[in-house]
Design an enzyme around this catalytic site. Structure first.
Site, PDB file in Angstrom:
ATOM      1  N   ARG A   1       0.866  -1.340  -0.057  1.00  0.00           N
ATOM      2  CA  ARG A   1      -0.042  -0.062  -0.027  1.00  0.00           C
ATOM      3  C   ARG A   1       0.772   1.293  -0.112  1.00  0.00           C
ATOM      4  O   ARG A   1       0.907   1.863  -0.982  1.00  0.00           O
ATOM      5  CB  ARG A   1      -1.034  -0.134   1.299  1.00  0.00           C
ATOM      6  CG  ARG A   1      -2.028   0.932   1.331  1.00  0.00           C
ATOM      7  CD  ARG A   1      -1.704   2.286   1.525  1.00  0.00           C
ATOM      8  NE  ARG A   1      -1.203   2.553   2.840  1.00  0.00           N
ATOM      9  CZ  ARG A   1      -0.627   3.516   3.511  1.00  0.00           C
ATOM     10  NH1 ARG A   1      -0.686   4.642   2.417  1.00  0.00           N
ATOM     11  NH2 ARG A   1      -0.174   3.681   4.629  1.00  0.00           N
ATOM     12  N   ASP A   2       1.616   1.523   1.215  1.00  0.00           N
ATOM     13  CA  ASP A   2       2.487   2.751   1.216  1.00  0.00           C
ATOM     14  C   ASP A   2       3.437   2.923   0.141  1.00  0.00           C
ATOM     15  O   ASP A   2       3.712   3.797  -0.424  1.00  0.00           O
ATOM     16  CB  ASP A   2       2.734   2.800   2.840  1.00  0.00           C
ATOM     17  CG  ASP A   2       2.968   4.332   3.134  1.00  0.00           C
ATOM     18  OD1 ASP A   2       3.152   5.302   2.285  1.00  0.00           O
ATOM     19  OD2 ASP A   2       3.378   4.439   4.155  1.00  0.00           O
TER      20      ASP A   2
ATOM     21  N   CYS B   1      11.853   8.653  -0.396  1.00  0.00           N
ATOM     22  CA  CYS B   1      11.326   9.923  -0.384  1.00  0.00           C
ATOM     23  C   CYS B   1      12.004  10.941  -1.521  1.00  0.00           C
ATOM     24  O   CYS B   1      13.228  11.103  -1.722  1.00  0.00           O
ATOM     25  CB  CYS B   1      11.895  10.603   0.941  1.00  0.00           C
ATOM     26  SG  CYS B   1      11.320  12.170   1.290  1.00  0.00           S
TER      27      CYS B   1
HETATM   28 ZN    ZN Z   1       3.316   6.157   5.522  1.00  0.00          ZN
END
Ligand code: ZN
Length: 319
Positions: free
Chosen positions: A18-19, A248
């Site tokens: 998911r993430d 990120c």
């Molecule tokens: Zn997260």
């Protein structure tokens, strides 16, 4: 920790499907997701967040969530978790038969408006609708309902959020029908001291039994230090992502979520039972790397390998 997981000390909840997948450009084929989930469950992972019930136009990476839930439910002993942004998503999640539903509530209202286009009041109303929907299910078919306090360690738009606001929203989620609340370091702002402080603050409001889990990112390299702080406070569920998938965009070299492989190594080295076979977990990483050739994977253990003479935490029958 409940009976489902009583033969382990710490529940590692895999959130990569998911993430991780929602944060990358590649779209993983449905069959590859199924193979990932099956292999990780076979390695001993007890809970996997397999997707999110959001409109496919917003997150095409997760458009197959209903099919993935249906598949994951056939795996014995696996808790199938999903994220939902609102009551409509929860309706789909309940229909799919998910075991656990997480609704994020950004404690920063600016972030909530930017991400979900909803005020706090509106998100709490959605939580209430979800709580009622779950209560209307027959006993035994009610999914576990977690309200996740996201951006709780600070927001990229607002900075620090006041303790009073965090406490008020934690209480509101419980009143709306959540079984528990979780802490989520969406922005990677947490440090070990703030982890301890926020756990104490939220426990004061909801009670110890209603805060058992934390969702950490490794944006500034403090992911495992923060996990250790959470363990010391007695939290028993830690989210992590295989290979730290997601990364990120603003911090090259930083993984997304904390890396499952490194977390499991730390826990088992400390004598904390996760139920996970590290060698088999490392083999799953190969499978995922092949399915996502464009994506960077993170973590130290996969390259460094286990220390000579390493022993996992002993299983209960040997203690
Ligand atoms: Zn997260």
């Amino acid at each position: 920790m409940d009976a489902r997981t009583s033969d382990i000390d710490i529940l590692v909840s895999e959130v990569g499907p998911r993430d991780g997948l929602q944060s990358i450009g590649s779209i993983m084929p449905t069959e590859a997701k199924k193979a990932w989930i099956a292999a990780e469950a076979a390695a001993g992972v007890r809970e996997i967040e397999v997707g999110s019930f959001v409109p496919a136009r917003l997150l095409p990476q997760l458009a197959d969530t209903a099919e993935i839930v249906a598949y994951a439910r056939t795996i014995p002993g696996l808790t199938v978790a999903v994220l939902v942004p609102n009551a409509r998503g929860a309706e789909a999640a309940i229909a799919s038969g998910a075991d656990k539903i997480t609704l994020p509530l950004s404690v920063s209202e600016t972030h909530s408006l930017a991400n979900l286009r909803r005020t706090h009041e509106q998100v709490i109303a959605e939580a209430g609708a979800i709580g009622r929907m779950i209560a209307a299910q027959p006993p035994g078919l009610r999914p576990h309902f977690e309200g996740s306090l996201s951006t709780v360690f600070g927001c990229t738009l607002e900075g620090p959020i006041s303790d009073a606001q965090v406490g008020r929203l934690a209480a509101a989620l419980m009143n709306a029908g959540c079984d528990e609340v979780g802490l989520s370091d969406t922005t990677g702002y947490a440090d070990p001291a703030s982890v301890r402080r926020l756990i104490a603050l939220v426990r004061n409001v909801v009670g110890r039994g209603a805060l058992t889990g934390i969702h950490l990112h490794n944006t500034r390299g403090l992911g495992l230090a923060n996990a250790l702080a959470a363990l010391d406070c007695g939290l028993t569920t830690l989210d992590a992502s295989l290979g730290g998938i997601g990364g990120c965009p603003f911090a090259p070299g930083a993984s997304g979520n904390i890396v499952t492989e490194d977390l499991v190594f730390m826990l088992e080295a400390m004598g904390l039972r996760t139920g996970i076979d590290i060698d088999r977990l490392l083999a799953v990483r190969e499978l995922v790397a092949q399915a996502l050739p464009q994506e960077e994977m993170f973590g130290f253990l996969p390259d460094a390998k286990l220390p000579l003479g390493f022993r996992s935490a002993p299983a209960l029958e040997y203690i």
